[in-house]
Design a protein around this motif. Structure first.
Motif, PDB file in Angstrom:
ATOM      1  N   PRO A 133       0.828  -1.223   0.000  1.00 27.22           N
ATOM      2  CA  PRO A 133       0.000   0.000   0.000  1.00 27.22           C
ATOM      3  C   PRO A 133       0.857   1.265   0.000  1.00 27.22           C
ATOM      4  N   TYR A 134       0.500   2.183  -0.874  1.00 29.61           N
ATOM      5  CA  TYR A 134       1.183   3.476  -0.976  1.00 29.61           C
ATOM      6  C   TYR A 134       0.393   4.491  -0.139  1.00 29.61           C
ATOM      7  N   LEU A 135       1.028   5.057   0.873  1.00 28.39           N
ATOM      8  CA  LEU A 135       0.372   5.994   1.785  1.00 28.39           C
ATOM      9  C   LEU A 135       0.743   7.425   1.419  1.00 28.39           C
ATOM     10  N   THR A 136      -0.263   8.234   1.182  1.00 29.94           N
ATOM     11  CA  THR A 136      -0.029   9.628   0.812  1.00 29.94           C
ATOM     12  C   THR A 136      -0.911  10.542   1.654  1.00 29.94           C
ATOM     13  N   TYR A 137      -0.533  11.821   1.698  1.00 29.44           N
ATOM     14  CA  TYR A 137      -1.318  12.800   2.449  1.00 29.44           C
ATOM     15  C   TYR A 137      -2.411  13.377   1.558  1.00 29.44           C
ATOM     16  N   GLU A 138      -3.620  13.327   2.065  1.00 30.19           N
ATOM     17  CA  GLU A 138      -4.803  13.805   1.333  1.00 30.19           C
ATOM     18  C   GLU A 138      -4.729  15.310   1.148  1.00 30.19           C
ATOM     19  N   GLN A 139      -5.046  15.778  -0.066  1.00 34.27           N
ATOM     20  CA  GLN A 139      -4.950  17.201  -0.389  1.00 34.27           C
ATOM     21  C   GLN A 139      -6.304  17.827  -0.716  1.00 34.27           C
ATOM     22  N   GLY A 140      -7.388  17.148  -0.359  1.00 35.20           N
ATOM     23  CA  GLY A 140      -8.719  17.710  -0.591  1.00 35.20           C
ATOM     24  C   GLY A 140      -9.003  17.921  -2.063  1.00 35.20           C
ATOM     25  N   GLU A 141      -9.560  19.067  -2.391  1.00 34.90           N
ATOM     26  CA  GLU A 141      -9.893  19.364  -3.786  1.00 34.90           C
ATOM     27  C   GLU A 141      -8.646  19.616  -4.624  1.00 34.90           C
ATOM     28  N   TYR A 142      -7.487  19.686  -3.967  1.00 37.80           N
ATOM     29  CA  TYR A 142      -6.228  19.917  -4.676  1.00 37.80           C
ATOM     30  C   TYR A 142      -5.437  18.619  -4.816  1.00 37.80           C
ATOM     31  N   ASN A 143      -6.130  17.485  -4.899  1.00 37.06           N
ATOM     32  CA  ASN A 143      -5.451  16.200  -5.038  1.00 37.06           C
ATOM     33  C   ASN A 143      -4.911  16.039  -6.456  1.00 37.06           C
ATOM     34  N   SER A 144      -3.763  16.576  -6.704  1.00 36.71           N
ATOM     35  CA  SER A 144      -3.082  16.421  -7.985  1.00 36.71           C
ATOM     36  C   SER A 144      -1.593  16.335  -7.710  1.00 36.71           C
ATOM     37  N   GLN A 145      -0.823  15.935  -8.712  1.00 36.70           N
ATOM     38  CA  GLN A 145       0.614  15.773  -8.518  1.00 36.70           C
ATOM     39  C   GLN A 145       1.295  17.104  -8.194  1.00 36.70           C
ATOM     40  N   TYR A 146       0.643  18.223  -8.539  1.00 38.63           N
ATOM     41  CA  TYR A 146       1.265  19.522  -8.290  1.00 38.63           C
ATOM     42  C   TYR A 146       1.234  19.908  -6.812  1.00 38.63           C
ATOM     43  N   PHE A 147       0.238  19.446  -6.081  1.00 32.63           N
ATOM     44  CA  PHE A 147       0.103  19.786  -4.667  1.00 32.63           C
ATOM     45  C   PHE A 147       0.450  18.616  -3.750  1.00 32.63           C
ATOM     46  N   SER A 148       0.684  17.458  -4.316  1.00 40.08           N
ATOM     47  CA  SER A 148       0.989  16.278  -3.513  1.00 40.08           C
ATOM     48  C   SER A 148       2.299  16.458  -2.756  1.00 40.08           C
ATOM     49  N   GLU A 149       2.361  15.918  -1.551  1.00 42.33           N
ATOM     50  CA  GLU A 149       3.608  15.935  -0.787  1.00 42.33           C
ATOM     51  C   GLU A 149       4.562  14.851  -1.275  1.00 42.33           C
ATOM     52  N   GLU A 150       4.049  13.927  -2.069  1.00 39.52           N
ATOM     53  CA  GLU A 150       4.854  12.836  -2.591  1.00 39.52           C
ATOM     54  C   GLU A 150       4.911  12.991  -4.110  1.00 39.52           C
ATOM     55  N   PHE A 151       6.108  13.099  -4.660  1.00 34.61           N
ATOM     56  CA  PHE A 151       6.206  13.378  -6.093  1.00 34.61           C
ATOM     57  C   PHE A 151       5.818  12.176  -6.952  1.00 34.61           C
ATOM     58  N   VAL A 152       5.812  10.963  -6.368  1.00 35.58           N
ATOM     59  CA  VAL A 152       5.389   9.772  -7.108  1.00 35.58           C
ATOM     60  C   VAL A 152       3.867   9.736  -7.143  1.00 35.58           C
ATOM     61  N   SER A 153       3.300   9.712  -8.315  1.00 41.94           N
ATOM     62  CA  SER A 153       1.853   9.734  -8.469  1.00 41.94           C
ATOM     63  C   SER A 153       1.222   8.447  -7.954  1.00 41.94           C
ATOM     64  N   THR A 154       0.014   8.578  -7.405  1.00 38.09           N
ATOM     65  CA  THR A 154      -0.730   7.388  -6.967  1.00 38.09           C
ATOM     66  C   THR A 154      -1.102   6.505  -8.160  1.00 38.09           C
ATOM     67  N   LEU A 155      -1.047   7.072  -9.367  1.00 38.65           N
ATOM     68  CA  LEU A 155      -1.326   6.285 -10.565  1.00 38.65           C
ATOM     69  C   LEU A 155      -0.246   5.232 -10.789  1.00 38.65           C
ATOM     70  N   ASP A 156       0.916   5.424 -10.169  1.00 40.39           N
ATOM     71  CA  ASP A 156       2.012   4.472 -10.309  1.00 40.39           C
ATOM     72  C   ASP A 156       1.869   3.289  -9.359  1.00 40.39           C
ATOM     73  N   SER A 157       0.842   3.297  -8.530  1.00 44.40           N
ATOM     74  CA  SER A 157       0.666   2.240  -7.534  1.00 44.40           C
ATOM     75  C   SER A 157      -0.713   1.603  -7.658  1.00 44.40           C
ATOM     76  N   ARG A 158      -0.781   0.314  -7.394  1.00 44.93           N
ATOM     77  CA  ARG A 158      -2.065  -0.394  -7.466  1.00 44.93           C
ATOM     78  C   ARG A 158      -2.882  -0.222  -6.188  1.00 44.93           C
ATOM     79  N   LYS A 159      -2.208  -0.008  -5.057  1.00 49.60           N
ATOM     80  CA  LYS A 159      -2.883   0.106  -3.765  1.00 49.60           C
ATOM     81  C   LYS A 159      -2.566   1.477  -3.173  1.00 49.60           C
ATOM     82  N   ASN A 160      -3.595   2.266  -2.934  1.00 47.73           N
ATOM     83  CA  ASN A 160      -3.392   3.623  -2.445  1.00 47.73           C
ATOM     84  C   ASN A 160      -4.263   3.912  -1.233  1.00 47.73           C
ATOM     85  N   ILE A 161      -3.661   4.558  -0.233  1.00 51.65           N
ATOM     86  CA  ILE A 161      -4.397   4.986   0.951  1.00 51.65           C
ATOM     87  C   ILE A 161      -4.008   6.435   1.242  1.00 51.65           C
ATOM     88  N   ARG A 162      -5.013   7.296   1.380  1.00 54.38           N
ATOM     89  CA  ARG A 162      -4.756   8.698   1.716  1.00 54.38           C
ATOM     90  C   ARG A 162      -5.068   8.936   3.190  1.00 54.38           C
TER      91      ARG A 162
END
Length: 299
Positions: free
Chosen positions: A198-227
């Motif tokens: 599982p890839y754990l990332t910080y939720e960015q609300g309505e700004y959930n995009s690679q530009y505002f993500s705290e993790e530069f690796v996109s969730t699209l690169d992972s099969r399992k994602n948890i925010r």
């Protein structure tokens, strides 16, 4: 213009709400409203713009707030030198992404000044909230990162809001995993190695995009994602689910626990971690000390 009025302005700006500011100041809401109204009339400017959510600083108000903070800081310094019986109450606020070193630096600032009274604030927030806080001078500093994926978009946003980015250090991407993770023995880790976890990332609300993500690796690169929203939850899930997150690699055993480890991620990427601040605003001594503490923890 009085020092009390300046204190009211600073507190209202930090709270974003006159009622809440009045509670913190232990005065009535009409007292604060009247004092600010009188100050605006005297200075012939509008400091705050009233909205249905509270108040925000006007363009003139932003400039005025910077000067007000400088005046109050100098008063604190003078009183500290010449009036032993006066206890000043320093104020400082910083907004940051979820970095343990940012918290450690905050602790250092409090220890350095060792005041018997203070009103300091640290906010671990979503990226767009950090930018808004510094833009509105709710926080004096923000801590974010830039990479090849977000630099163009965030740089434009910072410029539009009259903010400047000052780099502290460039980090190579790392993965945070638990010490019992199946990949814990590897010297470095690839994205292919991580596909089953599982890839754990910080939720960015309505700004959930690679530009505002705290993790530069996109969730699209992972099969399992948890925010998640907070650091404690993220680390609990790293341990409980053999999850991982992508970060700078700067780790604190005190805050993150000794069972969280950092491993280099085998990718051609970088993270330029730095502070954002308002252009033309002279930083307080607390902000300057915080920046030095950040450097000490990151380098």
């Amino acid at each position: 213009m009085t020092l009390q009025q300046l204190k009211y302005v600073v507190t209202v700006a930090e709270c974003g709400n006159i009622t809440e500011a009045a509670k913190q100041l232990f005065v009535s809401q009409p007292t604060v409203t009247s004092a600010i109204h009188d100050l605006e009339k005297e200075m012939q400017i509008v400091i705050f713009i009233r909205t249905n959510k509270g108040v925000i600083l006007s363009e003139d108000g932003e400039r005025f707030l910077g000067h007000a903070r400088q005046v109050l800081e100098q008063v604190d310094l003078i009183e500290g030198i010449y009036k032993d019986d006066v206890v000043s109450k320093p104020h400082f606020a910083v907004s940051c992404q979820h970095y343990s070193f940012a918290v450690n630096a905050f602790v250092d600032v409090i220890r350095e000044f060792d005041a018997c009274q203070y009103d300091f604030t640290i906010r671990e927030e979503q990226t767009h909230e950090i930018i808004e806080d510094v833009t509105n001078l709710k926080s004096e500093l923000g801590v974010i990162y830039l990479s090849s994926k977000n630099t163009e978009v965030l740089s434009k946003m910072l410029k539009r809001n009259e903010l400047e980015f000052t780099e502290l250090f460039t980090a190579t991407p790392h993965v945070f995993i638990c010490d019992s993770h199946p990949l814990a023995s590897k010297k470095s880790i690839t994205m292919d190695d991580l596909q089953d976890y599982p890839y754990l990332t910080y939720e960015q609300g309505e700004y959930n995009s690679q530009y505002f993500s705290e993790e530069f690796v996109s969730t699209l690169d992972s099969r399992k994602n948890i925010r998640v929203r907070d650091r404690a939850t993220l680390f609990n899930l790293i341990i409980g689910l053999n999850g991982y997150t992508v970060c700078s690699g700067v780790i604190s055993a005190e805050l993150n626990g000794r069972n969280i480890i950092s491993k280099p991620l085998d990718v051609e990427e970088y993270m330029r971690i730095g502070i954002i601040s308002r252009k033309g605003v002279v930083l307080s001594r607390y902000a300057r000390e915080y920046i030095e503490a950040l450097k000490a923890h990151c380098m």
